[in-house]
Design a protein around this motif. Structure first.
Motif: not given
Length: 498
Positions: A26-46
């Motif tokens: 579950v920890a591994a799956q949470f990390m995968v799902v988290l990564d799908v959304a976590i990038v969106n907020v950082a796109l302007p900085s990237i």
């Protein structure tokens, strides 16, 4: 196949290590799902730090999505054939190393390439993890409880990703949205040999369906790429039409190949399981609605209400906690009254929430406009994700656990890619219509954006409502138990799992 290690039966209920094993996957799956959304907020900085053009910035998301959505089905079958723990470790290692490289990226091309590798790692990891869960817990109350925990992680990961992405980007830098995966991935890899037994399906053949694997992987990757490209270049262009036609041709070819194959990648017989079929159809539609919901809500809060990245992330806390809190209730309800009654209710509540989101005003307030809809949406997602996961694995034999896990993940991811592409087009089109009909406004004004979001949310509500109806019609009241298919190496399997 005497050399194969086959885990076809769950370990005894007295073995508490199963629950520690569940925590690992579950920890591994949470990390995968988290990564799908976590990038969106950082796109302007990237974009600022790596000097991305506006056109190429989408590839930070698209490169990941194409490999993730395209390879999931193949990853599920490879887990069955090569070993579920083995593929879990390979996928997790690739995901972890790619996350480190993402954070160290020095240019547009390097970040895009590393994101593609990260998506490939996720596509190998996710179905292997779910199939390990399926073969570890026997169908019924215990598997439902395990899938309730899995569903809580999957359902809350997207909202938690926006929150964590905003916090890390604001406090440190965008690189840390990737670096955060490294210690978690390393710890899970270290614990895996101690907690997870190896398992693979006794398929009684050594053949691999290369033609089927190539056609479906190519078709799904092309479909995700075509959908993403259509939002920028239009749906009626010759290139978009050609890409969509090519993806359809490859997917159709895949089903023709599977009908004739002696060792199919996806045994079409599993679609005789009505609960599995209904859950996958619901997964496709729900994926389209929910991925798009997060996408539109983030735009609304940042571009209309002018929330910061951190404030946008914090706004999702109510939804996240509701999903986590009601996932246990959801699995208990499924155990007591069945998937058929719970899943349509969850989709119906999601429909109500989407209608409320469609009514968000230009000058919306969090506690009066957003918060009530977030609570209803969180409840709907908890009552949808958990029974959907349970239904997608109900009646599946252990030999097909990997491919069934890959199938539900594929439908959710491909549904999400299609949904985001469609609502982006709808929102942009109706925003333009609003501007044309109201002199003095522009496409970035609050009223114009809100009008486009309103129509898009109503379309998503209709999609979720269709999913609720189909779930109620397609899913069986009393699905059949899976057949036990213990091979000659069952004793070795039990020893390995223990």
């Amino acid at each position: 196949m005497s050399s194969a290690i086959v885990t076809e039966a769950p370990v005894e209920s007295t073995d508490r290590r199963r629950w520690w094993a569940l925590a690992v996957i579950v920890a591994a799956q949470f990390m995968v799902v988290l990564d799908v959304a976590i990038v969106n907020v950082a796109l302007p900085s990237i974009r600022t730090d790596l000097h991305f053009s506006q056109e190429s910035l989408q590839w930070v998301i698209t490169a990941y999505s194409i490999l993730f959505g395209g390879v999931l089905l193949l990853g599920g079958r490879l887990a069955d054939i090569l070993g579920r723990r083995r593929l879990f470790v390979v996928g997790l290692a690739l995901f972890t190393v790619s996350s480190l490289l993402d954070g160290l990226a020095w240019s547009e091309s390097s970040l895009i390439a590393f994101r593609a590798l990260q998506g490939l790692g996720a596509a190998l990891l996710s179905p292997a993890a779910l199939s390990i869960l399926t073969t570890t817990f026997r169908q019924g109350r215990e598997r439902n409880l395990a899938l309730g925990i899995w569903g809580a992680a999957s359902g809350s990961g997207g909202a938690a990703g926006v929150l964590l992405g905003g916090a890390l980007t604001s406090a440190l830098s965008w690189s840390w949205i990737f670096f955060i995966n490294v210690p978690v991935g390393a710890l899970v890899i270290a614990l895996t040999p101690w907690l997870l037994g190896e398992s693979r399906a006794d398929l009684r053949h050594r053949n691999f369906d290369f033609a089927g694997a190539g056609s479906i992987t190519g078709g799904l990757m092309l479909l995700v790429y075509a959908m993403t490209r259509a939002t920028q270049h239009g749906w009626a262009t010759a290139e978009t039409i050609g890409l969509l036609a090519g993806s359809v041709a490859l997917i159709v070819a895949f089903f023709v190949i599977e009908l004739r194959s002696k060792a199919p990648l996806l045994p079409l017989r599993i679609f005789r399981l009505r609960t599995l079929s209904g859950s996958n159809v619901s997964g496709l539609l729900m994926g389209g609605a929910i991925f798009s919901q997060f996408f539109l809500l983030t735009l609304y809060m940042q571009e209309v209400l002018h929330y910061s990245a951190l404030k946008t992330g914090v706004a999702y806390i109510g939804l996240t906690l509701t999903i986590i809190g009601f996932s246990a209730v959801s699995q208990a309800l499924v155990t007591r009254i069945g998937v058929r009654r719970v899943l349509p209710a969850g989709l119906a509540l999601s429909t109500v929430a989407l209608v409320l989101f469609a009514r968000l005003p230009v000058d919306g307030h969090y506690f009066t406009d957003l918060f009530p809809a977030f609570l209803i949406s969180g409840l709907g997602l908890a009552l949808a994700f958990v029974p959907m996961s349970i239904g997608a694995l109900t009646g599946v034999s252990s030999a097909d656990a990997g491919i069934a896990s890959g199938l539900i993940n594929t439908n959710q991811q491909v549904g999400g890619a299609i949904g985001v592409a469609v609502v982006t087009t709808i929102a942009t089109t109706f925003t333009a219509h609003y501007v044309n009909g109201h002199a003095g406004t522009n496409a970035f004004s609050g009223p114009a954006l809100t009008h486009g979001f309103e129509i898009a949310f109503y379309v998503l509500a209709a999609i979720a409502a269709v999913g609720a109806v189909l779930a109620a019609v397609m899913i069986e009241s009393n699905p059949a138990e899976p057949e036990l298919d213990l091979g000659s190496d069952a004793a070795v399997a039990l020893e390995a799992a223990a």
